[in-house]
Every structure is written in C-alpha cells, then in structure tokens.
Design a protein around this motif. Sequence first.
Motif: not given
Length: 272
Positions: A101-102, A130, A134, A137
């Motif tokens: 997700s990063r 996920e 992310r 967000t």
Amino acid sequence: MSTSKKDYKRITTKSLVEMKKNGEKIAMLTAYDFTMAKIVENAGIDIILVGDSASNVMAGHETTLPITLDQMIYHASSVVRASERSLVVVDLPFGSYQGNSRSALDSAIRIMKESGGHAVKLEGGSEIKESISRILTAGIPVMGHLGLTPQSIYKFGTYTVRAKEEEEAEKLKEDALLLEDLGCFALVLEKVPAKLAKEVAQSVSIPVIGIGAGNGVDGQVLVTHDMLGMTHEFHPRFLRRYLDLYVEMTGAFENYISDVKSRDFPNDNEQY
C-alpha cells in the motif's frame, strides 16, 4: 427519474454522482496523446481514461503488463494538457500498487503531481483494499475496476466473460459494495453479464461504467482506437465501430505515396 442533461463547465467526481442520480448516462473514452485527447475533449466527452491499454495500442505489447509508471505519467501529462472540461482518470500500471500500500500511494502521488491527472484507477476488489484506502487518505480520487481485469490475464488465462458462475458473481457484488464503502467515486465493470452488471449498478450509489457489461449501467467506455476502427483486427461483441479509419487512413497513405512517386506532390501551389 429525470434524464435532463446538466451543462457542466468541468466534470468532477461530484458531477458523475449527480449524473447517475439524474439518470444521465456517462460517456468515457481513452486517449494517450494531446492530439487525440483534444479531439475527444472538444466532442464533449465526460471522462478521458489514460488507460494502460496504451501498452497494446501505442506500444504493440500483447498485454497491458509491460507499461511502466513513467510511461503512464508521460501519456497522462499529454492528455491533461488537452483537458478543459473532462475528468482525466489515469490507470495505475501493473506492479505499482499490488501487495504494497505504501508503493501504491507513492505511485498515485507521482501520477497526480507529475501528470496533473484528476484521479487514478486500480484493478481489483478486496485483494487491494489496503492500497485503495491508503491512496484515498491522501485525498486522491480512486476509480475501481472489476470483472475482467486485464492486468490479471495470466491468472485468468483468457479474456472471456467473467462472473458467469455464481461464486464469482457473488464476489463481484461484494467487491462493488466494498469499493463504494472504501470511498471509490466510481467503478468500471468489464466483460460481465448484463444482468449482473445492472444489479451491481443498482446496488451502489456511485456510477458504474461498463465495457461489455450491457446497457443497465450508468455509462460506457471504449478504447478510442477500437471504436474508430484503427485496430481493425479486434472484434469483440461489445465493440461498435463508429468509423473504419484503418481503411480510410490506408487509402490516404497509398494516395500520398502514389502522388510522391508520380511527382504530382507537391504541385506549383504547394511550394514556395
């Protein structure tokens, strides 16, 4: 339900939800370069998709898998420069969001910052929740994509219609609700039975854009080169060809070659 058409100066994610609510169908086409995007934009398209189908259409690859994030940013930047009204959605390419997700957030941020695109599109449901969360967000709009997901072609092994069996159909319906709950502003359904697609579109409040998913959804998307007849060897049932540019362009090129060979071009009025 009203079918009146509102005149939007700029299509946004909010506009698309309003269009679904008002019963106005959403028109979406692909573009990968400034010139094509400008023509599509001036025609009044609602959404321009900078699809990873550029891997096939522009680069000649067999699948969408080889195209890179840098290449998608290049194509998206060209398209954004042509967009004044349409919403530009950019595909996150294979390998840029799955499993991490990063990395997914980093990829989405790069697309938004370096191309100026308005939203990103990801393929998959619960498997990538996920990554979707992310990205959201960070305030980046996300369009989902369910059904036939071309980035998973080697998993499926075929481009045939998806979700014909009950188990897969149930998962698709669950994934559609999940994408809505996560915060996706819309989703694409590709190559699924029309009855199922209509059911999904009615079960969610976000717009559902179909490709090979019947007319019970909230809008349609096609690859521009396909609907113009430039990719003449591609003949899926869902494709309507609005032109046969392969024949028209081939004729124009042959005429040009003939005129050059015969010294007819340039004539006296076409030189200085």
